[in-house]
Design an enzyme around this catalytic site. Structure first.
Site, short mmCIF file in Angstrom:
data_model
loop_
_atom_site.label_atom_id
_atom_site.label_comp_id
_atom_site.label_asym_id
_atom_site.label_seq_id
_atom_site.Cartn_x
_atom_site.Cartn_y
_atom_site.Cartn_z
N CYS A 1 45.51 41.81 43.40
CA CYS A 1 45.48 42.06 44.81
C CYS A 1 44.06 41.54 45.44
O CYS A 1 43.06 42.06 45.29
CB CYS A 1 45.56 43.53 45.28
SG CYS A 1 45.37 43.70 47.01
N CYS B 1 42.29 43.69 47.69
CA CYS B 1 41.75 44.67 47.06
C CYS B 1 40.31 44.41 46.64
O CYS B 1 39.38 45.31 46.62
CB CYS B 1 42.67 45.19 45.82
SG CYS B 1 44.23 45.94 46.66
#
Length: 133
Positions: free
Chosen positions: A57, A60
């Site tokens: 991600c 993230c």
């Protein structure tokens, strides 16, 4: 540097490591959360912020450094943790984590707030201050 200085440095570093092991989360480090230990962590840390993330991600990875910096800033007051959703899918489902990054705020074991998406550090700090005055 003489032997006494080296000895002092070693002793200081050992004391820091011992403190970190005995009291994770109070030294400004981000702790790891998994589905096996979530109950213990919720009981032990009355003010807890968990960053749910995954390796793949991109957003993230942008939030990660902010979480690390906030952990330092709020050391001893609020505990910051990370939970890899790929490795803890059951916990993610249990907490209705359907999008990441997903930052969940717990006060005395109860979920009180969440932030979904890659918010900047200042916005996350405001949520911390609002939830843990």
């Amino acid at each position: 540097m003489d032997d006494n200085e080296l000895k002092e440095i070693r002793e200081k570093r050992m004391a820091e490591l011992k403190e970190k092991m005995e009291h994770p989360g109070t030294t400004g480090s981000v702790i790891q959360v998994d589905q096996l230990h979530i109950s213990d962590i919720l009981q032990k840390h009355p003010a807890l912020v968990i960053d749910f993330w995954a390796e793949w991600c991109g957003p993230c990875r942008r939030v990660g450094p902010a979480i690390e910096e906030l952990a330092q800033e709020f050391a001893g007051k609020v505990t910051f943790a990370k939970c890899n959703t790929d490795e803890n899918q059951q916990l993610a489902m249990q907490l209705n984590i359907s999008a990441i990054p997903n930052i969940v705020f717990f006060s005395h074991g109860k979920m009180v707030d969440r932030v979904i998406g890659a918010y900047p550090k200042e916005a996350i700090r405001e949520k911390v201050l609002r939830n843990f005055p």
